[in-house]
Design a protein around this motif. Structure first.
Motif, mmCIF file in Angstrom:
data_model
loop_
_atom_site.group_PDB
_atom_site.id
_atom_site.type_symbol
_atom_site.label_atom_id
_atom_site.label_comp_id
_atom_site.label_asym_id
_atom_site.label_seq_id
_atom_site.Cartn_x
_atom_site.Cartn_y
_atom_site.Cartn_z
ATOM 1 N N UNK A 162 0.828 -1.100 0.344
ATOM 2 C CA UNK A 162 -0.372 -0.258 0.308
ATOM 3 C C UNK A 162 0.789 1.111 0.331
ATOM 4 N N UNK A 163 1.572 1.043 0.652
ATOM 5 C CA UNK A 163 2.601 2.356 1.055
ATOM 6 C C UNK A 163 3.682 2.205 -0.001
ATOM 7 N N UNK A 164 3.939 1.569 -0.896
ATOM 8 C CA UNK A 164 4.857 0.853 -1.865
ATOM 9 C C UNK A 164 3.960 1.747 -3.189
ATOM 10 N N UNK A 165 3.415 1.270 -3.275
ATOM 11 C CA UNK A 165 2.189 2.279 -4.555
ATOM 12 C C UNK A 165 1.701 3.664 -4.241
ATOM 13 N N UNK A 166 1.851 4.214 -3.344
ATOM 14 C CA UNK A 166 1.576 5.289 -2.644
ATOM 15 C C UNK A 166 2.839 5.885 -3.415
ATOM 16 N N UNK A 167 4.166 5.681 -2.636
ATOM 17 C CA UNK A 167 5.441 6.535 -2.658
ATOM 18 C C UNK A 167 6.408 6.176 -3.975
ATOM 19 N N UNK A 168 6.275 4.586 -4.722
ATOM 20 C CA UNK A 168 6.748 4.141 -5.763
ATOM 21 C C UNK A 168 6.286 4.070 -7.180
ATOM 22 N N UNK A 169 4.676 4.098 -7.041
ATOM 23 C CA UNK A 169 4.096 3.817 -8.388
ATOM 24 C C UNK A 169 3.301 2.417 -8.555
ATOM 25 N N UNK A 170 2.838 2.195 -9.510
ATOM 26 C CA UNK A 170 2.034 1.120 -10.075
ATOM 27 C C UNK A 170 3.489 -0.127 -10.668
ATOM 28 N N UNK A 206 6.488 -4.861 -10.151
ATOM 29 C CA UNK A 206 7.426 -5.447 -9.707
ATOM 30 C C UNK A 206 7.803 -7.050 -8.419
ATOM 31 N N UNK A 207 7.386 -5.976 -8.014
ATOM 32 C CA UNK A 207 7.038 -6.898 -6.472
ATOM 33 C C UNK A 207 6.225 -8.202 -6.452
ATOM 34 N N UNK A 208 5.221 -8.033 -7.876
ATOM 35 C CA UNK A 208 3.759 -9.186 -7.523
ATOM 36 C C UNK A 208 4.850 -10.739 -8.543
ATOM 37 N N UNK A 209 5.426 -9.346 -9.783
ATOM 38 C CA UNK A 209 5.584 -10.269 -10.685
ATOM 39 C C UNK A 209 7.288 -11.486 -9.929
ATOM 40 N N UNK A 210 7.833 -10.548 -9.122
ATOM 41 C CA UNK A 210 8.900 -11.064 -8.175
ATOM 42 C C UNK A 210 8.600 -12.869 -7.953
ATOM 43 N N UNK A 261 16.724 -10.945 -13.397
ATOM 44 C CA UNK A 261 17.644 -10.878 -12.614
ATOM 45 C C UNK A 261 16.597 -9.527 -12.351
ATOM 46 N N UNK A 262 16.428 -9.411 -10.526
ATOM 47 C CA UNK A 262 15.475 -8.470 -9.984
ATOM 48 C C UNK A 262 15.844 -6.929 -10.731
ATOM 49 N N UNK A 263 16.995 -6.875 -10.688
ATOM 50 C CA UNK A 263 17.297 -5.431 -11.902
ATOM 51 C C UNK A 263 16.543 -5.525 -13.275
ATOM 52 N N UNK A 264 16.606 -5.845 -13.395
ATOM 53 C CA UNK A 264 16.273 -6.300 -14.712
ATOM 54 C C UNK A 264 14.815 -6.237 -14.828
ATOM 55 N N UNK A 265 14.853 -6.727 -13.907
ATOM 56 C CA UNK A 265 12.616 -7.113 -13.834
ATOM 57 C C UNK A 265 12.726 -6.079 -13.749
ATOM 58 N N UNK A 266 13.102 -5.239 -12.541
ATOM 59 C CA UNK A 266 12.617 -3.704 -11.944
ATOM 60 C C UNK A 266 12.443 -3.268 -13.665
ATOM 61 N N UNK A 267 13.608 -3.572 -14.563
ATOM 62 C CA UNK A 267 13.646 -2.348 -15.253
ATOM 63 C C UNK A 267 12.770 -2.312 -16.133
ATOM 64 N N UNK A 268 12.165 -3.590 -16.213
ATOM 65 C CA UNK A 268 11.332 -3.694 -17.265
ATOM 66 C C UNK A 268 10.516 -3.797 -17.356
ATOM 67 N N UNK A 269 9.754 -3.294 -15.753
ATOM 68 C CA UNK A 269 8.177 -2.976 -15.665
ATOM 69 C C UNK A 269 8.360 -1.384 -15.549
ATOM 70 N N UNK A 309 3.778 -5.333 -21.476
ATOM 71 C CA UNK A 309 4.614 -5.967 -20.387
ATOM 72 C C UNK A 309 5.297 -6.716 -21.039
ATOM 73 N N UNK A 310 4.999 -7.783 -22.100
ATOM 74 C CA UNK A 310 4.751 -8.614 -22.685
ATOM 75 C C UNK A 310 5.676 -8.212 -23.852
ATOM 76 N N UNK A 311 5.221 -7.132 -24.995
ATOM 77 C CA UNK A 311 6.802 -6.997 -25.476
ATOM 78 C C UNK A 311 7.553 -6.434 -25.500
#
Ligand SMILES: *Cc1c(COP(=O)(O)O)cnc(C)c1O
Length: 476
Positions: free
Chosen positions: A47-55, A60-64, A71-79, A123-125
């Motif tokens: 809830x806090x993350x969505x408010x502060x850092x956005x969708x 990234x949290x759900x997908x991971x 790798x987490x950094x790559x997935x975060x960048x893709x999101x 996202x799929x693209x």
């Protein structure tokens, strides 16, 4: 995290393997071996993350939880690259607005093609481009669309390295706006195939080609249909976001009403609920093609032939069978792959139906999994669009209207009902004019698209001809 087939195949696969596949080798659909659980503390953090850092951060949290081979950094960048204000039109990405007492609308249709399928397809693209680049491979995407999937896929894949799209659609059955959206894409890697038949003929062609394992391997055929797990997973995110936008604490429950055809969207809601998101009801709203409503009312799943599949004014829900439904039935039957194989592989093929009405599991669809349903007709649709415009000044599209109509029938005191807005009215202008006597507003970037040059190949509903077209255009 490993993935299994709903029909009991022994293989277990990782996310990036099934990312580029369609059906499992036994014809089943992929699901995770288990659903990661999200407890109250985690949800509070999100809830806090969505408010502060956005969708994108929430995505990234759900997908991971489901993807452990990027790798987490790559997935975060893709999101971060996917879910931007620039592409989706607002900072919230899926803003939730009130409609009437107890009823809210979550806007999923502000992406490039103005339908909710952009949420997953964009996202799929990016996932495809990433994974293909990593492997040094190519992919030929073969899809079937009744309108929204095709344009969402094409807008997500246009110009992407290593990807070609071959998109089948029922010739002449999409709205002029939808046809213009798709057929006006002139990118060399985009191929539109207009099939003489209905949507299910297109879907059958895709399945037939995918089941030809030799052809599939030789021409590197992949899919972006709603059976793709990555698409479903991307959709899980907006159930969490919608819940968090609509509530102030995790003590609250909400229900979701979902305009449904292939059961992809609402199946993502099922996954979110299985993960522990406090969802009371999942309301399945169908149009006159009421395969799903019939099942949730009676326990009988009966697919329709082409002749019994109606052309309606919410055409993206004009289906004769719900291709993602097998996933839910797998869970409903206690994940009994042999039984699912007998129902979907055998009974449906030979009899076109199966009957769970006498099976004790069926009662759990509502009692344990929260599913209820209803249907809407053309007249209901017009009434709902008119009423919503006159009383609240909100113009909604025909699919969303089906959702609102059925949502109202299942409202419960104290439980906010979130209706998923799956498209903008401009995509289905003729029905809006019929209901309101005025044209829907058109976003500036779509001014005049009907007049643009078109690129489309018309052909009969014939698997061999579609295969031949792919062979001929694979080296372009
Ligand atoms: C695809 C679509 C639906 C149906 O979604 P499913 O995931 O197939 O159930 C509903 N509304 C619109 C506008 C769509 O494009």
């Amino acid at each position: 995290m490993r993935y299994l087939s709903t029909r009991g195949h022994a293989d277990r696969k990782r996310f990036c393997e099934i990312l580029l596949e369609g059906l499992a080798p036994d014809g089943g659909l992929y699901l995770p071996e288990s659903y990661p659980q999200v407890d109250g503390a985690q949800l509070e953090q999100w809830r806090q993350l969505l408010r502060e850092q956005g969708y994108a951060a929430l995505a990234f949290e759900v997908l991971s939880l489901y993807i452990d081979d990027i790798p987490a950094d790559d997935l975060r960048a893709l999101c971060a690259k996917t879910y931007t204000e620039q592409v989706f039109g607002s900072k919230e990405i899926v803003p939730v607005r009130p409609l009437e007492d107890g009823l809210l609308i979550e806007a999923l249709s502000n992406g490039p093609t103005l339908a909710f399928k952009d949420m997953a397809m964009q996202l799929l693209g990016n996932l495809f481009e990433y994974e293909l680049g990593r492997r040094g491979e190519q992919l030929n995407i073969l899809g079937a669309t009744s309108g929204d999937t095709g344009s969402a896929a094409e807008y997500a894949m246009r110009g992407k390295q290593g990807v070609r799209v071959f998109m089948t659609s029922p010739n002449g059955r999409m709205s002029p706006f939808q046809q213009a959206q798709m057929f006006s894409l002139l990118d060399a890697n985009i191929h539109n195939l207009a099939i003489e038949g209905v949507f299910d003929d297109c879907q059958d062609i895709v399945k037939a080609v995918s089941n030809d394992l030799e052809f599939k391997r030789r021409y590197k055929i992949g899919t972006v249909n709603s059976i793709n797990w990555a698409r479903l997973l991307a959709q899980v995110v907006y159930y969490f976001a919608g819940y968090l936008y609509a509530t102030e604490s995790n003590a609250q429950k909400v229900s979701f009403a979902v305009p449904s055809g292939n059961f992809g969207n609402v199946c993502a809601g099922h996954v979110a609920r299985m993960m522990g998101l406090p969802i009371e009801q999942l309301v399945v709203a169908t149009n006159e093609n009421d395969v799903l409503d019939e099942f949730f009312r009676t326990g009988i799943y009966r697919v329709r032939g082409s002749a019994d599949t109606y052309e309606t004014s919410s055409p993206s829900m004009d289906i004769s069978k719900a291709s993602n439904f097998e996933r839910f039935v797998f869970d409903l039957l206690g994940r009994d792959g042999a039984r699912v194989k007998a129902l979907f592989g055998d009974a449906l093929n030979s009899e076109g139906r199966f009957d769970l009405s006498a099976d004790p599991h069926f009662a759990q669809a509502a009692a344990r999994y929260g599913f209820v349903s209803g249907k809407s007709t053309h007249a209901n649709r017009l009434d709902t669009i008119r009423d919503t415009y006159q009383r609240f000044g909100q113009m909604i599209d025909t699919h969303t209207a089906d959702g609102v109509k059925v949502a109202r029938e299942h409202l419960q005191p104290g439980v906010p009902m979130i209706v998923l807005e799956t498209a903008l009215p401009i995509k289905f202008a003729a029905t809006i004019v019929e209901a309101l006597g005025q044209e829907p507003t058109r976003p500036a970037k779509f001014e005049g698209i009907e007049a643009l040059p078109k690129r489309v190949q018309v052909m009969p509903a014939d698997v061999a001809q579609v295969k031949a077209y792919i062979e001929a255009h694979c080296a372009d």
